[in-house]
Scaffold this motif. Structure first.
Motif, PDB file in Angstrom:
ATOM      1  N   THR A  31       0.834  -1.192   0.000  1.00 36.85           N
ATOM      2  CA  THR A  31       0.000   0.000   0.000  1.00 36.85           C
ATOM      3  C   THR A  31       0.873   1.247   0.000  1.00 36.85           C
ATOM      4  OG1 THR A  31      -1.712  -1.161   1.237  1.00 36.85           O
ATOM      5  CG2 THR A  31      -1.800   1.244   1.261  1.00 36.85           C
ATOM      6  N   ARG A  32       0.583   2.141  -0.915  1.00 34.74           N
ATOM      7  CA  ARG A  32       1.345   3.392  -1.022  1.00 34.74           C
ATOM      8  C   ARG A  32       0.837   4.399   0.000  1.00 34.74           C
ATOM      9  NH1 ARG A  32       2.649   6.919  -6.374  1.00 34.74           N
ATOM     10  NH2 ARG A  32       3.360   8.813  -5.284  1.00 34.74           N
ATOM     11  N   VAL A  33       1.784   5.069   0.675  1.00 32.78           N
ATOM     12  CA  VAL A  33       1.466   6.153   1.594  1.00 32.78           C
ATOM     13  C   VAL A  33       2.409   7.309   1.278  1.00 32.78           C
ATOM     14  CG1 VAL A  33       1.410   6.889   4.004  1.00 32.78           C
ATOM     15  CG2 VAL A  33       0.711   4.560   3.404  1.00 32.78           C
ATOM     16  N   ASP A  34       1.854   8.492   1.035  1.00 33.99           N
ATOM     17  CA  ASP A  34       2.646   9.692   0.795  1.00 33.99           C
ATOM     18  C   ASP A  34       2.597  10.549   2.053  1.00 33.99           C
ATOM     19  OD1 ASP A  34       3.353   9.060  -1.856  1.00 33.99           O
ATOM     20  OD2 ASP A  34       1.465   9.858  -2.598  1.00 33.99           O
ATOM     21  N   ASN A  35       3.775  10.910   2.568  1.00 34.98           N
ATOM     22  CA  ASN A  35       3.879  11.701   3.793  1.00 34.98           C
ATOM     23  C   ASN A  35       4.528  13.043   3.498  1.00 34.98           C
ATOM     24  OD1 ASN A  35       2.988   9.720   5.807  1.00 34.98           O
ATOM     25  ND2 ASN A  35       4.770   8.582   5.109  1.00 34.98           N
ATOM     26  N   VAL A  36       3.894  14.116   3.965  1.00 33.68           N
ATOM     27  CA  VAL A  36       4.481  15.446   3.869  1.00 33.68           C
ATOM     28  C   VAL A  36       5.433  15.586   5.049  1.00 33.68           C
ATOM     29  CG1 VAL A  36       4.024  17.925   3.885  1.00 33.68           C
ATOM     30  CG2 VAL A  36       2.432  16.359   2.752  1.00 33.68           C
ATOM     31  N   GLN A  37       6.656  15.986   4.774  1.00 38.84           N
ATOM     32  CA  GLN A  37       7.660  16.129   5.816  1.00 38.84           C
ATOM     33  C   GLN A  37       7.495  17.450   6.551  1.00 38.84           C
ATOM     34  OE1 GLN A  37      10.056  13.501   6.488  1.00 38.84           O
ATOM     35  NE2 GLN A  37       8.317  12.693   5.376  1.00 38.84           N
ATOM     36  N   LYS A  38       7.928  17.452   7.803  1.00 41.00           N
ATOM     37  CA  LYS A  38       7.905  18.680   8.595  1.00 41.00           C
ATOM     38  C   LYS A  38       8.848  19.709   7.976  1.00 41.00           C
ATOM     39  CE  LYS A  38       6.935  16.193  12.821  1.00 41.00           C
ATOM     40  NZ  LYS A  38       7.426  15.776  14.125  1.00 41.00           N
ATOM     41  N   GLN A  39       8.641  20.942   8.305  1.00 40.08           N
ATOM     42  CA  GLN A  39       9.478  22.052   7.861  1.00 40.08           C
ATOM     43  C   GLN A  39       9.442  22.225   6.342  1.00 40.08           C
ATOM     44  OE1 GLN A  39      13.205  20.813   9.502  1.00 40.08           O
ATOM     45  NE2 GLN A  39      12.641  21.351  11.582  1.00 40.08           N
ATOM     46  N   GLY A  40       8.327  21.859   5.696  1.00 36.66           N
ATOM     47  CA  GLY A  40       8.155  22.120   4.278  1.00 36.66           C
ATOM     48  C   GLY A  40       8.986  21.264   3.358  1.00 36.66           C
ATOM     49  N   ILE A  54       8.815   0.406   3.248  1.00 33.09           N
ATOM     50  CA  ILE A  54       9.970   0.744   2.427  1.00 33.09           C
ATOM     51  C   ILE A  54       9.769   2.177   1.962  1.00 33.09           C
ATOM     52  CG2 ILE A  54      11.193   0.284   0.268  1.00 33.09           C
ATOM     53  CD1 ILE A  54      10.247  -2.617   0.482  1.00 33.09           C
ATOM     54  N   ASN A  55      10.740   3.037   2.240  1.00 27.72           N
ATOM     55  CA  ASN A  55      10.710   4.400   1.716  1.00 27.72           C
ATOM     56  C   ASN A  55      11.361   4.392   0.340  1.00 27.72           C
ATOM     57  OD1 ASN A  55       9.571   5.401   4.072  1.00 27.72           O
ATOM     58  ND2 ASN A  55      11.544   5.895   4.985  1.00 27.72           N
ATOM     59  N   LEU A  56      10.747   5.076  -0.608  1.00 28.49           N
ATOM     60  CA  LEU A  56      11.281   5.175  -1.963  1.00 28.49           C
ATOM     61  C   LEU A  56      11.945   6.532  -2.119  1.00 28.49           C
ATOM     62  CD1 LEU A  56       8.260   3.651  -3.917  1.00 28.49           C
ATOM     63  CD2 LEU A  56      10.322   2.474  -3.086  1.00 28.49           C
ATOM     64  N   ARG A  57      13.267   6.526  -2.162  1.00 27.96           N
ATOM     65  CA  ARG A  57      14.037   7.763  -2.263  1.00 27.96           C
ATOM     66  C   ARG A  57      14.467   7.977  -3.705  1.00 27.96           C
ATOM     67  NH1 ARG A  57      19.130   9.221  -2.955  1.00 27.96           N
ATOM     68  NH2 ARG A  57      19.788  11.211  -2.106  1.00 27.96           N
ATOM     69  N   PRO A  58      14.023   9.071  -4.346  1.00 24.34           N
ATOM     70  CA  PRO A  58      14.459   9.326  -5.718  1.00 24.34           C
ATOM     71  C   PRO A  58      15.964   9.596  -5.748  1.00 24.34           C
ATOM     72  CG  PRO A  58      13.077  11.120  -4.913  1.00 24.34           C
ATOM     73  CD  PRO A  58      13.122  10.089  -3.836  1.00 24.34           C
ATOM     74  N   ILE A  59      16.666   8.907  -6.622  1.00 29.91           N
ATOM     75  CA  ILE A  59      18.114   9.036  -6.707  1.00 29.91           C
ATOM     76  C   ILE A  59      18.528  10.465  -7.047  1.00 29.91           C
ATOM     77  CG2 ILE A  59      18.320   8.324  -9.123  1.00 29.91           C
ATOM     78  CD1 ILE A  59      20.682   7.343  -6.237  1.00 29.91           C
ATOM     79  N   SER A  60      17.629  11.203  -7.675  1.00 33.58           N
ATOM     80  CA  SER A  60      17.927  12.588  -8.036  1.00 33.58           C
ATOM     81  C   SER A  60      17.888  13.539  -6.844  1.00 33.58           C
ATOM     82  CB  SER A  60      16.931  13.069  -9.096  1.00 33.58           C
ATOM     83  OG  SER A  60      15.615  13.010  -8.573  1.00 33.58           O
ATOM     84  N   SER A  62      18.907  15.337  -3.542  1.00 34.89           N
ATOM     85  CA  SER A  62      20.174  15.669  -2.893  1.00 34.89           C
ATOM     86  C   SER A  62      20.242  15.056  -1.494  1.00 34.89           C
ATOM     87  CB  SER A  62      20.304  17.186  -2.785  1.00 34.89           C
ATOM     88  OG  SER A  62      21.340  17.529  -1.910  1.00 34.89           O
ATOM     89  N   PRO A  63      21.421  14.546  -1.094  1.00 35.79           N
ATOM     90  CA  PRO A  63      21.599  14.067   0.283  1.00 35.79           C
ATOM     91  C   PRO A  63      21.380  15.171   1.318  1.00 35.79           C
ATOM     92  CG  PRO A  63      23.395  13.295  -1.098  1.00 35.79           C
ATOM     93  CD  PRO A  63      22.604  14.287  -1.913  1.00 35.79           C
ATOM     94  N   ASP A  64      21.446  16.428   0.898  1.00 33.56           N
ATOM     95  CA  ASP A  64      21.151  17.532   1.807  1.00 33.56           C
ATOM     96  C   ASP A  64      19.663  17.582   2.149  1.00 33.56           C
ATOM     97  OD1 ASP A  64      23.821  18.299   1.696  1.00 33.56           O
ATOM     98  OD2 ASP A  64      23.476  19.745   0.088  1.00 33.56           O
ATOM     99  N   VAL A  65      18.841  17.082   1.234  1.00 32.27           N
ATOM    100  CA  VAL A  65      17.392  17.073   1.433  1.00 32.27           C
ATOM    101  C   VAL A  65      16.949  15.775   2.096  1.00 32.27           C
ATOM    102  CG1 VAL A  65      15.161  17.177   0.262  1.00 32.27           C
ATOM    103  CG2 VAL A  65      17.053  18.610  -0.528  1.00 32.27           C
ATOM    104  N   TRP A  66      17.558  14.656   1.696  1.00 34.05           N
ATOM    105  CA  TRP A  66      17.212  13.346   2.267  1.00 34.05           C
ATOM    106  C   TRP A  66      18.521  12.665   2.634  1.00 34.05           C
ATOM    107  CZ3 TRP A  66      12.625  10.077   0.203  1.00 34.05           C
ATOM    108  CH2 TRP A  66      12.492   8.901   0.963  1.00 34.05           C
ATOM    109  N   PHE A  67      18.849  12.703   3.893  1.00 34.94           N
ATOM    110  CA  PHE A  67      20.071  12.110   4.433  1.00 34.94           C
ATOM    111  C   PHE A  67      20.129  10.639   4.053  1.00 34.94           C
ATOM    112  CE2 PHE A  67      22.471  10.574   8.261  1.00 34.94           C
ATOM    113  CZ  PHE A  67      23.644  11.267   7.997  1.00 34.94           C
ATOM    114  N   THR A  68      21.247  10.189   3.493  1.00 35.83           N
ATOM    115  CA  THR A  68      21.318   8.822   2.976  1.00 35.83           C
ATOM    116  C   THR A  68      22.740   8.279   3.060  1.00 35.83           C
ATOM    117  OG1 THR A  68      20.614   7.423   1.133  1.00 35.83           O
ATOM    118  CG2 THR A  68      21.724   9.479   0.553  1.00 35.83           C
ATOM    119  N   GLY A  69      22.923   7.068   2.569  1.00 36.47           N
ATOM    120  CA  GLY A  69      24.233   6.432   2.559  1.00 36.47           C
ATOM    121  C   GLY A  69      25.217   7.173   1.668  1.00 36.47           C
TER     122      GLY A  69
END
Length: 134
Positions: A31-40, A54-60, A62-69
């Motif tokens: 089931t897909r769930v879309d979540n709006v993140q805090k702070q816009g 499972i969170n789907l992180r678009p490869i495009s 930036s790690p500044d926007v979505w902290f990742t490996g």
């Protein structure tokens, strides 16, 4: 002493969130769930199943926007999901979805004993194993 006891969620780096979300919903019944993140922040798409997500992180993104490996790559993961149906039914379902079976049904070692597994690839090339315990 620290001792973990479960996963809360995993993050998959994907080329296209819409394509990945549709595949995981159609093929694996998530089931897909879309979540709006805090702070816009941007909307984050998750695929829910059982007590997991499972969170789907678009490869495009930036790690500044979505902290990742350190080296995010789509198609570099191997995931095993459990089901209550047998491997022949899993294989039939995959064929009905138009997927090529990479391997299986085969017996593999699972976390709690032998599992019967069927392997396919998701749209990014991740190896997806769907298994059931004997």
């Amino acid at each position: 002493m620290l001792k973990v006891n479960a996963f809360d969620h995993l993050v998959l780096n994907v080329r296209d969130v819409e394509v990945a979300a549709e595949w995981y919903a159609r093929v694996l019944g998530m089931t897909r769930v879309d979540n709006v993140q805090k702070q816009g922040g941007p909307i984050r798409t998750s695929m829910m199943f059982g007590r997991n997500k499972i969170n789907l992180r678009p490869i495009s993104m930036s790690p500044d926007v979505w902290f990742t490996g350190l080296s995010p790559q789509p198609g570099s993961d191997d995931l095993c999901f459990l089901t209550d149906i047998g491997p022949e039914e899993v294989a039939d379902h995959f064929r009905q979805c138009g997927l090529e079976i990479e391997l299986g049904p085969v017996v593999k070692p699972g976390a709690q004993g032998d599992i019967l597994s069927v392997y396919v690839r998701d749209p990014d090339g991740n190896l997806i194993e769907v298994a059931s315990y004997k």
